[in-house]
Every structure is written in structure tokens, then in C-alpha cells.
Design a protein around this motif. Structure first.
Motif, PDB file in Angstrom:
ATOM      1  N   LEU A  72       0.809  -1.219   0.000  1.00 47.73           N
ATOM      2  CA  LEU A  72       0.000   0.000   0.000  1.00 47.73           C
ATOM      3  C   LEU A  72       0.841   1.267   0.000  1.00 47.73           C
ATOM      4  CD1 LEU A  72      -2.679  -0.979   2.682  1.00 47.73           C
ATOM      5  CD2 LEU A  72      -2.987  -0.951   0.201  1.00 47.73           C
ATOM      6  N   THR A  73       2.147   1.150   0.160  1.00 47.22           N
ATOM      7  CA  THR A  73       2.999   2.324   0.368  1.00 47.22           C
ATOM      8  C   THR A  73       2.871   3.327  -0.766  1.00 47.22           C
ATOM      9  OG1 THR A  73       4.584   0.883   1.508  1.00 47.22           O
ATOM     10  CG2 THR A  73       5.321   3.099   0.919  1.00 47.22           C
ATOM     11  N   GLY A  74       2.962   2.855  -2.008  1.00 46.42           N
ATOM     12  CA  GLY A  74       2.916   3.767  -3.149  1.00 46.42           C
ATOM     13  C   GLY A  74       1.605   4.516  -3.239  1.00 46.42           C
ATOM     14  N   TRP A  75       0.494   3.808  -3.083  1.00 51.64           N
ATOM     15  CA  TRP A  75      -0.814   4.456  -3.185  1.00 51.64           C
ATOM     16  C   TRP A  75      -1.011   5.464  -2.054  1.00 51.64           C
ATOM     17  CZ3 TRP A  75      -5.202   4.604  -0.048  1.00 51.64           C
ATOM     18  CH2 TRP A  75      -6.336   5.156  -0.636  1.00 51.64           C
ATOM     19  N   PHE A 203      -7.544   3.198  -6.286  1.00 49.83           N
ATOM     20  CA  PHE A 203      -7.030   2.122  -5.437  1.00 49.83           C
ATOM     21  C   PHE A 203      -7.481   0.780  -5.988  1.00 49.83           C
ATOM     22  CE2 PHE A 203      -7.564  -0.551  -1.509  1.00 49.83           C
ATOM     23  CZ  PHE A 203      -6.205  -0.801  -1.359  1.00 49.83           C
ATOM     24  N   ASP A 204      -6.523  -0.097  -6.218  1.00 49.20           N
ATOM     25  CA  ASP A 204      -6.802  -1.430  -6.754  1.00 49.20           C
ATOM     26  C   ASP A 204      -7.146  -2.365  -5.597  1.00 49.20           C
ATOM     27  OD1 ASP A 204      -6.986  -3.701  -8.280  1.00 49.20           O
ATOM     28  OD2 ASP A 204      -4.819  -3.932  -8.567  1.00 49.20           O
ATOM     29  N   LEU A 205      -8.401  -2.319  -5.162  1.00 44.30           N
ATOM     30  CA  LEU A 205      -8.825  -3.126  -4.024  1.00 44.30           C
ATOM     31  C   LEU A 205      -8.723  -4.613  -4.328  1.00 44.30           C
ATOM     32  CD1 LEU A 205     -10.054  -3.346  -1.197  1.00 44.30           C
ATOM     33  CD2 LEU A 205     -12.331  -3.164  -2.254  1.00 44.30           C
ATOM     34  N   LEU A 261      -2.315  -2.535  -8.851  1.00 43.41           N
ATOM     35  CA  LEU A 261      -1.766  -2.018  -7.599  1.00 43.41           C
ATOM     36  C   LEU A 261      -0.383  -1.422  -7.806  1.00 43.41           C
ATOM     37  CD1 LEU A 261      -2.184  -1.800  -4.499  1.00 43.41           C
ATOM     38  CD2 LEU A 261      -1.065  -4.031  -4.304  1.00 43.41           C
ATOM     39  N   PHE A 262       0.480  -2.126  -8.533  1.00 41.88           N
ATOM     40  CA  PHE A 262       1.787  -1.599  -8.908  1.00 41.88           C
ATOM     41  C   PHE A 262       1.705  -1.112 -10.350  1.00 41.88           C
ATOM     42  CE2 PHE A 262       3.043  -4.807  -5.671  1.00 41.88           C
ATOM     43  CZ  PHE A 262       3.642  -3.933  -4.776  1.00 41.88           C
ATOM     44  N   PRO A 263       2.107   0.128 -10.624  1.00 40.64           N
ATOM     45  CA  PRO A 263       1.970   0.683 -11.977  1.00 40.64           C
ATOM     46  C   PRO A 263       2.598  -0.220 -13.038  1.00 40.64           C
ATOM     47  CG  PRO A 263       2.675   2.374 -10.433  1.00 40.64           C
ATOM     48  CD  PRO A 263       2.733   1.083  -9.693  1.00 40.64           C
ATOM     49  N   ALA A 264       1.886  -0.364 -14.162  1.00 40.82           N
ATOM     50  CA  ALA A 264       2.355  -1.249 -15.223  1.00 40.82           C
ATOM     51  C   ALA A 264       3.697  -0.783 -15.789  1.00 40.82           C
ATOM     52  CB  ALA A 264       1.309  -1.312 -16.342  1.00 40.82           C
ATOM     53  N   GLY A 265       3.896   0.555 -15.878  1.00 36.34           N
ATOM     54  CA  GLY A 265       5.167   1.070 -16.391  1.00 36.34           C
ATOM     55  C   GLY A 265       6.342   0.668 -15.530  1.00 36.34           C
ATOM     56  N   MET A 266       6.125   0.586 -14.230  1.00 38.44           N
ATOM     57  CA  MET A 266       7.191   0.185 -13.322  1.00 38.44           C
ATOM     58  C   MET A 266       7.556  -1.280 -13.524  1.00 38.44           C
ATOM     59  SD  MET A 266       7.103   0.158  -9.134  1.00 38.44           S
ATOM     60  CE  MET A 266       6.307  -1.453  -9.020  1.00 38.44           C
ATOM     61  N   MET A 267       6.558  -2.125 -13.722  1.00 34.15           N
ATOM     62  CA  MET A 267       6.813  -3.558 -13.844  1.00 34.15           C
ATOM     63  C   MET A 267       7.432  -3.928 -15.189  1.00 34.15           C
ATOM     64  SD  MET A 267       6.001  -4.435 -10.898  1.00 34.15           S
ATOM     65  CE  MET A 267       6.355  -6.168 -11.133  1.00 34.15           C
ATOM     66  N   GLN A 268       7.491  -2.979 -16.119  1.00 30.21           N
ATOM     67  CA  GLN A 268       8.140  -3.243 -17.402  1.00 30.21           C
ATOM     68  C   GLN A 268       9.629  -2.909 -17.379  1.00 30.21           C
ATOM     69  OE1 GLN A 268       5.835  -0.957 -20.178  1.00 30.21           O
ATOM     70  NE2 GLN A 268       3.988  -2.207 -19.908  1.00 30.21           N
ATOM     71  N   ASP A 398       6.762   3.158  -5.089  1.00 34.97           N
ATOM     72  CA  ASP A 398       6.237   1.818  -5.375  1.00 34.97           C
ATOM     73  C   ASP A 398       7.368   0.821  -5.538  1.00 34.97           C
ATOM     74  OD1 ASP A 398       3.204   1.843  -5.741  1.00 34.97           O
ATOM     75  OD2 ASP A 398       3.780   3.566  -6.961  1.00 34.97           O
ATOM     76  N   ALA A 399       8.434   1.223  -6.241  1.00 30.05           N
ATOM     77  CA  ALA A 399       9.569   0.319  -6.455  1.00 30.05           C
ATOM     78  C   ALA A 399      10.265  -0.007  -5.142  1.00 30.05           C
ATOM     79  CB  ALA A 399      10.554   0.947  -7.440  1.00 30.05           C
TER      80      ALA A 399
END
Length: 513
Positions: A72-75, A203-205, A261-268, A398-399
Motif C-alpha cells: 500500500l505504500t505507493g498508493w 485504489f486497486d482493491l 496495484l503496482f503501476p504497469a510502467g514500473m513492472m516493465q 512503489d519500487a
């Protein structure tokens, strides 16, 4: 060629070193609490009227709350601002520490430890984010070396400080010691940490519910397994099924949801994903070793608690030296080489530990601990620099939460694996050694021991104790072998990391310093 103007911090602050001290004190306070309570558990058990099995919930509750809250930290940081979240987390952590220090029953202690785990969950990621934001990109290696000292030294100091407080004062001071540190952190953050812009982020519940279910079940399985005979228990099968289901559904959700929950750009970002895997392995090896050594030194070698802490502090000395070096040279050499060297040194130190015996003195313990600390220090700083090197600044919080979560999971998995292997290999080794004990290689026929009465029983008890000690030592050596192979197996992951572009102005800045 990067322009000099590009080498500016994301956030400009007054009295940067005072703010750094406040941030790192908060981080160290949180890391200490993951291990400081361990040595006080027997005293807490007697005071709270708990059983040996139920008192473990004091540790389990903290780990569970942290694992569920970290994603939850990033959100929360974007929704309420890093300043408010950081200050609020410190306040919650201190209040929960006070409540833990005055708890009068096990249910109260577990509830307050849950609260403390929620407050502590955000401190690590936020500390890392602030350290990156307030320092120039060219100073990020130095910033990560300072951050890494808190992460690495905390687990080493925790048992020493916890043992000293418990023996000389009371187990409640294990928690109450956070009060003066927390107040100083709160004041420093309130006065020096600037406000940052907030934005509404959906928020991605569903995603959080899935990962919370998976992580909670996994942590429960890892913590409860040794107490209920692992997969011989229905409880473990249920928890394993929930863990696999929750984490699998979360993985699918991450790839298909519009706003996960975690941005898609970050996970790429390949470096971040690979760095997360490295953090998992590092947490596994580092904390598994820290979990094995204290009971081994106390039970097999007979060292007192404080002496054990002093011997293990050699690892902290190695970490401090290596991080100071890594913070200076990470921008001068390929950081991937430092990460590989760090894992190789750790594997080498574990290989040295496979040659330990019950007849050795303290010197091999100190020497291998120092070498292992050098390896940990060398890989932590460049690994963090590589993980954030190609990542846009808006994804840092988030990272950081993902990296901290991965390291914590690695720690839990590593401790569970080495503990289970230790118990199994101890039984196997005991059976193997006992099979070689015959009347032909003993001064007295064991079959005649009963005829000798009490002296014969004492002789057989001493013989069994000797077999147990040797079997336990072999089991520990088997664990060291396993961790050595894990450290070596992580090195090929370096091929997935991209080398960060070296900025000419970074080198010029370092040369001027």
C-alpha cells in the motif's frame, strides 16, 4: 553528455544531513524491531502466561502486518503525501511500541504487534525514497550506502541490544527503547521533510486483496510449519493452497487490470524486476545465516547471549567497510561486477563455514563473518543503484516497497527452509552416527550399562549428548552448503541487468570531491 543541470535532486531540502539522520534513525528503529524481540521471547512467555507455541505469534503478527501493508505504500504516498505518511508511520510505530511495552496478556501483545507492523511497514520504502529524492543522481550510490547500513546493521545489533536490555533491565524495554528514538525522528521529519504534491490515484482493491491473501497465507505457512510438522498438518495444506491461489490470481490481475496495484510502467523495467529477484535471494541468504548462527553458537559452542552478539558483530564491521567502498566506486566501475563479486564473496564465506567443527575457537567465526559482511556490503549498494537506474522518478516509492517486500519474503522463506532442513538433517545424521556406535568401538559395552546402575545411565546419557552435538553440527554444515549454492546460482541473473549510462558530469563531480 548529460548537462550539469540534470544532476539535481528531486526535492531540495534544508539541513540535508539532519534530515538524513532522522530518516535513517526511523529506518534503523524499524529494522531493529524485526529481530530485537526474538531473544526476549522466553521472558515474555513467562510474564504473559503464554505457551511455547503461542508466544511465536508475537513475531508472526508483526511479520504478517508488515507483509500486508507494504504494497500500500505507493498508493498511500501519492494519496496523502510522503511527508504525512512518513510522520504518521513513525507516530503509529512509537505508540504501538509503548502499548507493546505495557501489554499484560498475549492477546494484547499480538494486537499491538499487528499495529506496530503496520506502522513499520512503510518506514523502509519511504526512507529509501527520501534518500534518493533529496540527493543528486551522482550521489545516489553514497545515499544507498547510508541506507544499506541501516538495513544490514539492524539485524546484527538487534539480538545484542535485545539480550542486553532483557538481562540488565526487563523485556519491556525491548519495545520502550523506541520512544526516545521515535520522538527524535518525529521532530526531525516534522521540521525538515518538505511537503510534496499529492494526486488522486485509483485504489486497486481487488489486487491488494489478492496479494494480501497470498502473502498472509504464505507467511503463516512459513511461520507455523515448524510447529505443526509442515505438510503433515492440514493447516499447512490449507495455507499453501491459499498462498498459491492468492499470488497466482494477483499475477494474472497485474497483467490484465487497467490500473493495477503496482503501476504497469514500473513492472516493465527490466532492472527493477531483476533487482527484485536479487533482493529475494539476498534476504534469503542473509537472514537465514543470521537465524542459524545465534542458536548454533549458544547451544553447540556454549557462548552466552552477549558474547554471541559480539562475535556476530564482525559481520557488521565488514558491511560498514564494504558499503563505504561501494558508495565511492559504484559510479567508476560497472555496478554489475560489484554485485557479482559480492555474491561470490558471500558464497566463498559460506564455503569456509562448511569446514567448521566443534573443536574450533572463536577466530573462524569472526573471520568468516567479516568476509560475509564484505560481500553483503559490496552487493547492496550497486544492486539498489541498478534497480533504480532506468526507472522514472515517479515510480520510486512503489519500487522501494516492492524491493523491501521481496527482501522480507526472501528472509521468511530462507529462515523456514534452513530451519526445516536443519531438523530433518539432524535426525538423519543422528541415525547415521548412532549406527556406527557399536560395542567394538566403545570402552564399555552399552548392553552392560544398565548393570552399572546410575553411573551406567549417566555414561549412556553423555554418549547420546555427544552424538546429538555431532549430528547437529553436520546439519548446520549441510545448511551452509545449501546457502552457498543459492548464492552462486544468483550470479547468472546479472546477464538480465542493464548497465546504467555513465554521466560525464557525475565523474567530474566525484573528481572535484
Amino acid at each position: 553528455m548529460a548537462s550539469p543541470a540534470a544532476d539535481l535532486p528531486n526535492v531540495t531540502v534544508r539541513h540535508k544531513w539532519l534530515l538524513t539522520f532522522s530518516v535513517m534513525a526511523a529506518m534503523l528503529m524499524q529494522v531493529l524491531d524485526t529481530t530485537i524481540a526474538n531473544v526476549a521471547l522466553p521472558h515474555m512467555q513467562a510474564s504473559l502466561g503464554a505457551t511455547q507455541d503461542s508466544i511465536s505469534w508475537v513475531l508472526t503478527s508483526y511479520i504478517l502486518a508488515s507483509a500486508v501493508a507494504i504494497p500500500l505504500t505507493g498508493w498511500l504516498s501519492e494519496r496523502f503525501g510522503a511527508r504525512m505518511l512518513f510522520i504518521g508511520s513513525v507516530a503509529l510505530f512509537v505508540v504501538a511500541s509503548i502499548l507493546c511495552g505495557i501489554a499484560t496478556s498475549l492477546p494484547e501483545m499480538v494486537a499491538f504487534r499487528l499495529l506496530q507492523g503496520v506502522g513499520g511497514a512503510f518506514l523502509g520504502p519511504l526512507a529509501q525514497t527520501v534518500m534518493l529524492d533529496i540527493n543528486r543522481p551522482s550521489d545516489h550510490p553514497k545515499a544507498m550506502s547510508i541506507y544499506g547500513m541501516g538495513v544490514m546493521i539492524g539485524p546484527i545489533l538487534g539480538p545484542i541490544l535485545g539480550g542486553w536490555l532483557t538481562e540488565n533491565y526487563d523485556w519491556r524495554w525491548v519495545f520502550l527503547v523506541n520512544i526516545p528514538i521515535g520522538i527524535a525522528c518525529f521532530a526531525g521529519l516534522w521540521l525538515l521533510l518538505p511537503r510534496q504534491a499529492t494526486r488522486r490515484r485509483s485504489f486497486d482493491l481487488a489486487g491488494w486483496s489478492m496479494i494480501a491473501l497470498g502473502l498472509s497465507a504464505l507467511q503463516l505457512m512459513l511461520d507455523r510449519g515448524p510447529h505443526v510438522d509442515w505438510f503433515g498438518s492440514t493447516e499447512i495444506w490449507v495455507e499453501a493452497g491459499l498462498a498459491v491461489t492468492g499470488l497466482w490470481m494477483f499475477g494474472v490481475h497485474m497483467m490484465t487490470a487497467r490500473r493495477p496495484l503496482f503501476p504497469a510502467g514500473m513492472m516493465q523495467d527490466r532492472n527493477l524486476v531483476t533487482g527484485t529477484l536479487f533482493m529475494f535471494v539476498m534476504g534469503l541468504v542473509m537472514m537465514a545465516a543470521m537465524a542459524l548462527l545465534p542458536p548454533m553458537l549458544q547451544n553447540l559452542f556454549g557462548y552466552p547471549v552477549l558474547d554471541t552478539g559480539v562475535l556476530l558483530s564482525a559481520r557488521g564491521v565488514g558491511v560498514l567497510i564494504a558499503m563505504g567502498i561501494a558508495g565511492r566506486i559504484t559510479t567508476l566501475v560497472d555496478p554489475r561486477l560489484l554485485v557479482g563479486l559480492g555474491f561470490a564473496i558471500m558464497a566463498g564465506s559460506l564455503w569456509m563455514m562448511t569446514g567448521w567443527s566443534l573443536e574450533m575457537d572463536w577466530r573462524p567465526i569472526v573471520f568468516t563473518g567479516f568476509i560475509q559482511g564484505l560481500g553483503l556490503g559490496l552487493l547492496f549498494v550497486p544492486l539498489n543503484v541498478l534497480s533504480f537506474a532506468t526507472l522514472p522518478g515517479q515510480y520510486r516509492t512503489d519500487a522501494a516497497s516492492l524491493l523491501n517486500l521481496s527482501r522480507n519474503l526472501g528472509s521468511s522463506v530462507g529462515i523456514a527452509i534452513v530451519t526445516a532442513l536443519l531438523a530433518r538433517n539432524l535426525q538423519v545424521s543422528h541415525a547415521d552416527i548412532a549406527a556406527t556406535v557399536t560395542p567394538y568401538n566403545l570402552p564399555v559395552d552399552p548392553g552392560m550399562a544398565s548393570a552399572l546402575g546410575a553411573p551406567g545411565d549417566m555414561a549412556m546419557t553423555a554418549l547420546d549428548a555427544m552424538v546429538n552435538r555431532q549430528a547437529a553440527m553436520i546439519a548446520y554444515l549441510d545448511d551452509f552448503h545449501m546457502m552457498m549454492f543459492v548464492a552462486l546460482a544468483a550470479i547468472p541473473l546479472l546477464l538480465l541487468l542493464r548497465k546504467p549510462a555513465r554521466k560525464a558530469d557525475d565523474l567530474l563531480h566525484m573528481a572535484m570531491e
